[in-house]
Design an enzyme around this catalytic site. Structure first.
Site, PDB file in Angstrom:
ATOM      1  N   CYS A 133     -16.733  -1.407  31.296  1.00 21.39           N
ATOM      2  CA  CYS A 133     -16.407  -0.309  32.349  1.00 21.39           C
ATOM      3  C   CYS A 133     -15.132  -0.221  32.569  1.00 21.39           C
ATOM      4  O   CYS A 133     -14.320  -1.013  33.037  1.00 21.39           O
ATOM      5  CB  CYS A 133     -17.202  -0.662  33.470  1.00 21.39           C
ATOM      6  SG  CYS A 133     -17.151   0.681  34.941  1.00 21.39           S
TER       7      CYS A 133
ATOM      8  N   CYS B  79     -14.252   8.418  33.497  1.00 20.08           N
ATOM      9  CA  CYS B  79     -14.845   7.297  32.604  1.00 20.08           C
ATOM     10  C   CYS B  79     -14.013   6.510  31.689  1.00 20.08           C
ATOM     11  O   CYS B  79     -13.733   7.469  30.386  1.00 20.08           O
ATOM     12  CB  CYS B  79     -15.923   7.850  31.995  1.00 20.08           C
ATOM     13  SG  CYS B  79     -17.315   6.865  31.243  1.00 20.08           S
TER      14      CYS B  79
HETATM   15  O1  PYC Z   1     -15.197   3.869  33.612  1.00 18.01           O
HETATM   16  O2  PYC Z   1     -15.996   3.139  31.806  1.00 18.01           O
HETATM   17  C1  PYC Z   1     -16.273   3.517  32.883  1.00 18.01           C
HETATM   18  C2  PYC Z   1     -17.576   3.858  33.652  1.00 18.01           C
HETATM   19  C3  PYC Z   1     -18.706   3.744  32.722  1.00 18.01           C
HETATM   20  C4  PYC Z   1     -19.802   4.170  34.076  1.00 18.01           C
HETATM   21  C5  PYC Z   1     -19.330   4.408  34.791  1.00 18.01           C
HETATM   22  N1  PYC Z   1     -17.797   4.287  34.610  1.00 18.01           N
END
Ligand code: PYC
Length: 310
Positions: free
Chosen positions: A85, A235
């Site tokens: 993550c 993300c």
């Molecule tokens: O930032 O990789 C990330 C992530 C995965 C799920 C929520 N954030």
């Protein structure tokens, strides 16, 4: 159970310092598998309302197998255990600094997906050098009754992503409900196709890319997570998968920097270097802020002790 909550670009991370389940020994992916199969009720209870909040990701600290790492960590949301993550790693680094466990500088962290490097430049700013990321399939199409044919790329950045550019729904905050519902239908359809094609890959996140009104931002994204919430941050693992696609298409050179915006307007600075196995090593810079230091209580007489499960 002692936890520290932070957010990275609006996306919350709950670092579990103690009181977590005993996952035994072995590789981090073995221990992550044990968390997924034997402790689902516990990790859901930590993440779900009323104790947790939508979109929250948990970061369970574990002993690393590699002594050069400052810690091992297993990430999860209310729906699944995650391989890695990105926003959680930025939040974890800021949390470790808050606890006085790391200083400004570069440190290694072991995850089930592999070892990642974090550089803390000030108490809130972190650059993550992620595991090698790659695109595995370009222009994979699915057909949905209401949407017609949708085409996207399948890429890995520590989790598996189906990335659709341009998005079938405008990537605007006012469209959050439609974006979420559409992404859920697309995830079901792409995984049916993955199964039929026997690829052995299950997509856990869906990304829609769209333009940003800000001139210095390359694009804005909407990211659906396994628990059906959307990522408030751009993300980290999704941005890694996106970088792998841009690199594979020759649209971004090694070392070139772009800004990726999230649906709520937070952003990451992204670049990459070529990897050793034909993929890329993504570099993601973002900011996290500590919000709370808390003791979680699981009262046996609480009817919602395990979370609100409808
Ligand atoms: O930032 O990789 C990330 C992530 C995965 C799920 C929520 N954030």
């Amino acid at each position: 159970m002692h936890v520290i909550d932070s957010h990275t670009g609006g996306e919350p991370t709950r670092v579990i310092l103690d009181g977590g389940p005993d996952l035994g020994s072995g590789s981090l992916s073995d221990r992550a598998q044990r968390l997924a199969t034997d402790h689902q009720a516990l990790y859901r209870a930590i993440m779900m309302e009323p104790r947790g909040q939508p979109a929250m990701v948990g970061a369970l600290l574990v002993e690393p197998t590699d002594e050069s790492c400052v810690t091992g960590v297993i990430y999860f949301d209310a729906g699944a255990v995650l391989g890695m993550c990105g926003h959680g790693t930025i939040g974890l680094a800021v949390t470790l600094a808050h606890l006085g466990r790391i200083d400004i500088g570069t440190h290694r962290i072991e995850t089930p997906a592999g070892i990642v490097e974090v550089t803390l430049t000030d108490r809130n700013t972190v650059t993550v050098r992620n595991i090698e990321s790659r695109r595995v399939a370009k222009d994979v199409s699915i057909t949905l009754d209401d949407l017609g044919t949708i085409t996207g790329d399948i890429a890995y950045g520590g989790n598996w992503f189906y990335i659709i550019d341009p998005s079938p729904v405008a990537v605007e905050p006012s469209n959050l409900r439609a974006l979420t519902d559409t992404a859920i239908s697309i995830r079901t359809a792409i995984n049916e196709r993955q199964q039929a094609d026997q690829t052995g890959i299950e997509v856990d996140h869906v990304i829609f890319q769209g333009p940003s009104p800000k001139p210095d931002i390359q694009s804005r994204n909407f990211v659906l997570c396994p628990d059906d919430t959307y990522d408030r941050s751009p993300c980290g693992t999704g941005s890694s998968a996106r970088l792998a696609c841009l690199a594979a298409d020759g649209l971004l050179a090694p070392g070139e920097e772009i800004q990726q915006e999230s649906i709520i307007g937070s952003h990451y600075q992204l670049s990459y270097q070529p990897g050793q196995a034909g993929g890329i090593i993504p570099q993601i810079t973002g900011q996290a802020y500590i919000m709370a230091e808390t003791k979680l209580i699981f009262d046996p007489s609480d009817p919602f002790r395990d979370g609100i499960i409808l």
